[in-house]
Design an enzyme around this catalytic site. Structure first.
Site, PDB file in Angstrom:
ATOM      1  N   GLU A 194      69.417  20.733  37.381  1.00 32.62           N
ATOM      2  CA  GLU A 194      69.335  21.901  38.263  1.00 32.62           C
ATOM      3  C   GLU A 194      67.893  22.352  38.453  1.00 32.62           C
ATOM      4  O   GLU A 194      67.506  22.768  39.542  1.00 32.62           O
ATOM      5  CB  GLU A 194      70.165  23.050  37.687  1.00 32.62           C
ATOM      6  N   THR A 230      69.198  27.234  49.132  1.00 35.74           N
ATOM      7  CA  THR A 230      69.284  27.931  47.849  1.00 35.74           C
ATOM      8  C   THR A 230      67.992  28.657  47.502  1.00 35.74           C
ATOM      9  O   THR A 230      68.001  29.801  47.051  1.00 35.74           O
ATOM     10  CB  THR A 230      69.631  26.928  46.736  1.00 35.74           C
TER      11      THR A 230
END
Length: 333
Positions: A152, A205
């Site tokens: 991530e 994001t």
């Protein structure tokens, strides 16, 4: 690795090469991060969509990506830049296997990139679950988790676990803390169902995260803490009314909703369709209606899609109970 440290594993893990497989195919699920009121600390897995990784041993040592399907050419084939291969390389290095094995990877994306459904985390989890299976499962899911978090960080610059934790562990997860990483499995009420709609609009994001305020009013923070605590209590008691009145976000939603067309109309439609709550999945643009039972979830997403279509916005829908399994091995040899 950001502020997380991946432990050295080679001195603590027994590697039995007689258990190694030739090839495996793994599916890892999409996830709904934040669970509306639990920014960066709550998330749950769903049955679909998700990503697949096909991994095989090859003669040439090292890790390579042979192909990526379903990404419209957006993801890198460079094994040092793709989160799947980069995390596999990191794990093999810590196991002392960099020069002992050759790995070839085929990634199939069954979920859109930038959907707010944990696209990067599903791929990373599938890859790490696959290499662990190929090596005869020497590691527990807990040992794999820091590598998933590193994926991530590589994908979006922030090593958070609210997608990878439920994707790897399944069910609903709470990230209590990061130093050290502390993940807690929460109960899953039997009739809890997610109705997800992914509008075809772009909400990166990184952009969505940059909108978040660094400072919040104490009054709002107290409200949010109460909602998170109420939600967790509701999950333990399978109290759908308590779950419903707790799943409200006063910190993140007001800002991120600006980026999602028709958000508040979609919310009105969901709540009028008997949804327990409605909010943004991860950083969006996907939205989620949390419902008691599949019938209400299906009704909510059908009505939301019809509304979006009237405004010229195409969308996808997914209706799923909470996936308590996480990744699964589709085949092996």
């Amino acid at each position: 690795m950001s502020n997380l440290e991946v432990p050295s594993l080679k001195e603590n893990i027994h590697i039995d090469q007689s258990k190694w497989l030739k090839e495996v195919r793994v599916f890892a699920p999409a996830t709904v991060a934040n669970m509306i009121c639990g920014f960066d600390v709550l998330g749950f897995a769903v049955d679909a969509p998700g990503d697949e990784v096909f991994m095989r041993q090859v003669a040439e040592k090292g890790v390579r990506i042979k192909s990526i399907a379903g990404d419209d050419g957006r993801l890198p084939l460079d094994p040092d830049k793709n989160t799947v291969s980069a995390c596999v390389k990191l794990l093999l290095a810590d196991l002392g296997l960099t020069d002992a094995i050759g790995i070839e990877i085929e990634l199939t994306k069954h979920m859109p990139i930038g959907s707010g459904l944990g696209s990067s985390s599903a791929s990373t989890v599938a890859g790490l679950f696959a290499i662990n299976a190929l090596l005869g499962e020497p590691l527990s899911k807990d040992a794999l988790m820091p590598y998933c978090v590193e994926g991530e960080r590589l994908a979006c610059g922030h090593g958070h676990a609210d997608n990878v934790a439920p994707a790897l562990m399944g069910g609903i997860t709470l990230i209590r803390g990061y130093e050290p990483l502390d993940i807690i499995a929460l109960p899953v009420p039997e009739d809890l169902v997610a109705g997800i709609v992914f509008p075809q609009v772009d909400v990166p994001t990184r952009d969505a995260r940059q909108l978040i305020k660094e400072k919040v009013r104490l009054k709002d923070a107290v409200t949010q803490w109460g909602n998170i605590a109420g939600l967790i209590a509701g999950l333990f008691r399978a109290d759908y009314e308590l779950i419903s009145r707790s799943m409200h976000d006063v910190l993140i939603e007001p800002t991120r909703a600006i980026l999602i067309p028709e958000f508040y109309e979609m919310k009105r439609i969901a709540l009028e369709s008997n949804a327990l709550s409605f909010g943004i999945s991860g950083s969006g643009p996907s939205v989620v209606a949390i419902c008691k039972g599949k019938e209400d979830a299906q009704l909510a997403v059908d009505r939301i899609q019809a509304h979006l279509a009237k405004h010229g916005i195409e969308s996808f829908q997914y209706v799923s109970a909470v996936n308590t399994q996480g990744p699964k091995l589709l085949n092996k040899s």
